[in-house]
Design a protein around this motif. Structure first.
Motif, short mmCIF file in Angstrom:
data_model
loop_
_atom_site.label_atom_id
_atom_site.label_comp_id
_atom_site.label_asym_id
_atom_site.label_seq_id
_atom_site.Cartn_x
_atom_site.Cartn_y
_atom_site.Cartn_z
N ASP A 243 0.84 -1.20 0.00
CA ASP A 243 0.00 0.00 0.00
C ASP A 243 0.87 1.25 0.00
O ASP A 243 1.61 1.50 0.96
CB ASP A 243 -0.91 0.00 1.23
N TYR B 142 0.17 4.15 0.60
CA TYR B 142 -0.24 5.10 1.63
C TYR B 142 0.35 4.75 2.99
O TYR B 142 0.18 5.51 3.94
CB TYR B 142 -1.76 5.16 1.73
N GLU B 143 1.01 3.58 3.10
CA GLU B 143 1.67 3.26 4.36
C GLU B 143 2.80 4.27 4.58
O GLU B 143 3.60 4.54 3.70
CB GLU B 143 2.25 1.84 4.33
N LYS C 156 -5.59 3.82 8.31
CA LYS C 156 -5.64 3.44 6.90
C LYS C 156 -6.87 4.08 6.28
O LYS C 156 -7.76 4.58 6.98
CB LYS C 156 -5.69 1.92 6.73
N PHE D 8 -10.26 0.07 3.46
CA PHE D 8 -9.73 -1.11 4.13
C PHE D 8 -10.45 -1.41 5.45
O PHE D 8 -10.01 -2.27 6.22
CB PHE D 8 -8.23 -0.92 4.41
#
Length: 240
Positions: free
Chosen positions: A17, A19-20, A144, A148
């Protein structure tokens, strides 16, 4: 995990991901006063940002006791996956011990339910004086996107230190400091021990073929799961 009796925390830069680590990727400058950024220069800020990410480790679980069709399809695409259950308190000590051993100093291990939201609010990380912001591994890994939310994720995370780089450094030698920060090497994973005795349940994908189910049951039986009071079975999610 069964053969070696261990699991691991993963460096978050290896997760799929993008965006982590979002708070560090997009908001890192918000924790540093503008005058300090001007004094340090963009390259040093960028090096600090990158090294912070490389020192973050985490592991993802779910706190949902119920199975879901979505989770099996996402995480067991070959229909051969298993879901394991372990009491949290049974592994935290071993994680702490492994991380300390890897870094030769005490490190805080955080564990928490992930929050689901679309935007990261940097105001939540402002210190009491209202000026500085501090991003801990929980701030960085603790949320998150709403897409998710079905995972009901529970995370264990930590941040290993790199403060020793700043020891005995000439604060005016920015180029050397940037080089050291950019050259930080951290292991991809940090292993920790998981004795079989801590396992509560091993659940096989409900879509697994009969032959794989038989192999699974034989494997667990030969490793004395029943004598260890470990539940092992094929999921009945699709059974009538």
């Amino acid at each position: 995990m069964i053969e070696l009796e261990r699991l691991y925390l993963t460096n978050i830069t290896l997760w799929e991901d993008p965006y982590e680590g979002y708070p560090i990727i997009t908001k890192f400058g918000d924790r540093i006063p503008n005058w300090c950024i001007k004094l340090m220069g963009g390259n040093l800020v960028s090096a600090m940002q990158s090294s912070t990410l490389k020192c973050l480790y985490a592991q993802s679980w779910t706190y949902d006791n119920e199975e879901s069709d979505a989770m099996w399809r996402i995480y067991s695409q070959d229909k051969l996956g298993v879901r394991i259950a372990i009491p949290l308190k049974k592994i935290l000590f071993n994680i702490q011990k492994a991380v300390v051993k890897e870094n030769s100093e005490d490190i805080i291990i955080n564990h928490y339910k992930v929050k689901y939201q679309e935007k990261f609010d940097v105001k939540n990380c402002i210190t009491a004086d209202g000026i500085r912001t501090i991003f801990t591994d929980k701030d960085i890994c603790g949320f998150k996107r709403m897409a998710f939310e079905h995972e009901k994720e529970y995370r264990i995370s930590c941040s290993i230190p790199f403060h020793n780089i700043f020891e005995n450094e000439d604060c005016h030698d920015a180029e050397n400091l940037i080089k050291k920060l950019n050259n930080i090497e951290t292991p991809p994973v940090i292993h920790y021990d998981v004795p079989l005795a801590v396992l509560k349940e091993v659940l096989l994908d409900p879509r697994a073929h009969k032959s794989h189910e038989e192999a699974f049951m034989e494997y667990c039986s030969k490793r004395n799961f029943q004598q260890r009071n470990i539940t092992f079975k094929k999921s009945t999610l699709y059974s009538l």
